[in-house]
Design a protein around this motif. Structure first.
Motif: not given
Lengths: 396, 145
Positions: A47-48, A53, A62, A135-137, A153-158, A160, A354
């Motif tokens: 996500s992200g 965003n 990225l 990601g994407e809750s 729930r992984e944060g976007g960079p996590v 990645l 978004v």
């Protein structure tokens, strides 16, 4: 945290700078949370992705990762973009298209499938018990609730980092002992539409934002489960639901768990609370949050017709979908409207939540509680519509 | 002066920074304007402050918002949470702020005390995982203009 020999080499930088950075983030998060080790994953979902965003700095993050040679080690999909990826696009500007294209290029360069959807479970259906890093809750809650797959729930960079490392920290919903309900919800209202399912998610998340609720008598309809999950994850951080007769791991919570009753009157009150505009003023009807795919052709048509009943001024119906499903969805909606009513436009690979929200036509009517929550937070007037009869009667 | 022993999750130190206790959970994506560092529901700045929040909820994009705030010099200095997940920790790592966890109920007395104070409160948060300490002192009267 215990690391295998291979993982130690990954963390030391022996396998490249990108792998080192990814491992550093995963180990930092894992150690902070008390994870004992990492676990290999089958599918990462990032996500992200929208330029609106993550902005210039996220884009730089990225691109520098891709330029440093980062490659995804596992099957990887990614979230919708902030601009529609197709000719139907109503709100694109050249500058945003250019920035968005750079983000997508970086993701594809690292090996992502070109998915641009918040419904990765429709691209690759998770298997029971499989470990994921998503990601994407909303998708996280769907994977845990509907498929019995395991993801936090992984944060976007996590997510990645997990895609690059092919593993994530073994904690939370990856563990058997964490997959236990902690609130009992007694549903005393009929849930037949996405609106109603979303309102149930909103109500439960408002009372218990970080819970894992058990719900009796929730309908066994994939699309309604998706709407429930999306609303619970937008209002709160509910990562998993235990739906009686639907979720493979459904079981009642231990005795003594807190109880919540949800009645029809609660749905009506929640509808008023979430909406920040009058549906009669709406110029655009937005559907497809989370994304509709070709599995939802009938549902999309039914929801569009139900929503349009109360809308007088709507000029256009916008539908968000993965690029691969866009054309068939548009055809299905055109058939349902049978040449009457507003113009139908699809937003392939995009999502209004978004986008550059200041440029959206308003007010927007939607059947998605998640969309209404985010639009209202950003100051865009949004009205919830599309009850399956019961709610409409109360309003009228 | 009120002192609490907490669990340190992400390292960092904040010395006598303005305290901001939010009533509910925090959704960095949506609740916070990354261009201004303002917490929209209350219209107050979070920049350089120590925040107390129940949990991080909502979007998994939160760590990118934290990263954007940090690059603009607008992020918080430290955050104390009651419920923690990967989104909160990743936000702290990318956002470069200290993160500490309180046990459920541990903050109630402190928050009640803070609310009774007529003047602003300053927080000193030192997070050195696995430990952390939070010290809060409030002025008896609002400062002169």
């Amino acid at each position: 945290m215990y690391l295998t020999k291979l993982e130690e080499r990954m963390l030391s930088g022996e396998m490249g700078e990108a792998v080192r950075i990814a491992m550093k983030l995963l180990v930092s998060v894992g150690e902070a949370l008390g994870a004992e080790r990492l676990v290999p994953i089958a599918h990462a979902h990032v996500s992200g992705v929208s330029y609106d965003n993550i902005g210039r700095y996220g884009l730089e993050f990225l691109e520098s990762l891709a330029a440093s040679g980062a490659r995804f080690a596992v099957y990887t999909t990614f979230n919708p973009a902030g601009v529609a990826l197709g000719v139907d696009a109503p709100i694109n500007t050249p500058e945003r298209v250019a920035m968005q294209a750079r983000i997508l290029r970086a993701l594809v360069r690292m090996g992502a499938r070109f998915t641009a959807t918040c419904a990765p479970y429709r691209v690759r259906r998770p298997r029971f018990g499989e470990h994921l890093a998503w990601g994407e809750s909303s998708a996280v809650a769907v994977a845990n609730t509907l498929f019995g797959a395991r993801t936090n729930r992984e944060g976007g960079p996590v997510a990645l980092a997990a895609a690059i490392a092919g593993r994530t920290y073994y904690w939370g919903l990856h563990l058997d002992e964490e997959r236990v309900p902690d609130v009992r919800v007694r549903l005393q209202a009929r849930v037949r539409s996405e609106l109603e399912a979303g309102l149930v998610g909103f109500i439960v998340a408002k009372h218990y934002p970080s819970s894992k609720p058990y719900v009796d008598r929730f309908p066994s309809d994939e699309r309604l489960v998706i709407s429930l999950a999306a609303a619970g994850a937008a209002q709160g951080a509910i990562p998993m639901w235990f739906l009686e007769g639907v979720s493979p791991e459904a079981r009642p919570p231990p005795p003594g768990a807190e109880k919540l009753e949800v009645k029809r009157d609660d749905l009506v009150a929640a509808l008023e609370e979430v909406s920040c505009a009058n549906p009669e003023d709406a110029e655009v009807l937005f559907l497809g949050c989370p994304h509709y795919t070709t599995a939802d052709l009938e549902r999309a048509a039914t929801e569009a017709l139900a929503a349009l009943r109360g809308l007088k001024r709507v000029r256009e119906v916008w539908v968000a979908a993965p690029p691969s499903s866009a054309i068939r969805l548009k055809e299905a909606l055109l058939r349902a409207l049978a040449g009457r009513g507003p113009r139908v436009r699809v937003l392939p690979g995009a999502c209004v939540v978004v986008t550059d929200r200041g440029r959206l036509p308003a007010p927007i009517a939607t059947n998605s509680v998640k969309t209404a929550i985010y639009l209202c937070k950003s100051g865009v007037p949004a009205a919830l519509v599309g009850g399956a009869g019961a709610l409409d009667e109360v309003k009228a | 002066m009120m002192r609490l022993k907490l669990r340190g999750l992400v390292e960092g130190a904040c010395n006598a920074r303005p305290l901001l206790a939010l009533a509910g959970p925090l959704n960095l994506y949506g609740d916070v304007d990354p261009e201004l560092g303002v917490y929209r529901p209350a219209g107050v700045s979070i920049s350089g402050r120590v925040l107390i929040v129940r949990s991080f909820v909502g979007s998994t994009v939160a760590p990118y918002v934290a990263y954007a705030l940090r690059r603009r010099g607008l992020g918080p200095c430290g955050v104390v949470v009651e419920d923690v997940d990967g989104v909160a920790v990743a936000s702290a790592v990318l956002g470069g702020f200290a993160l500490a966890k309180a046990d459920r109920g541990q903050l109630a007395a402190l928050l009640a005390g803070v609310r009774r104070q007529p003047g602003p409160c300053l927080a000193t948060l030192v997070s050195r995982p696995p430990g952390a300490e939070l010290a809060v002192s409030c002025r008896a009267r609002p400062p002169d203009a």
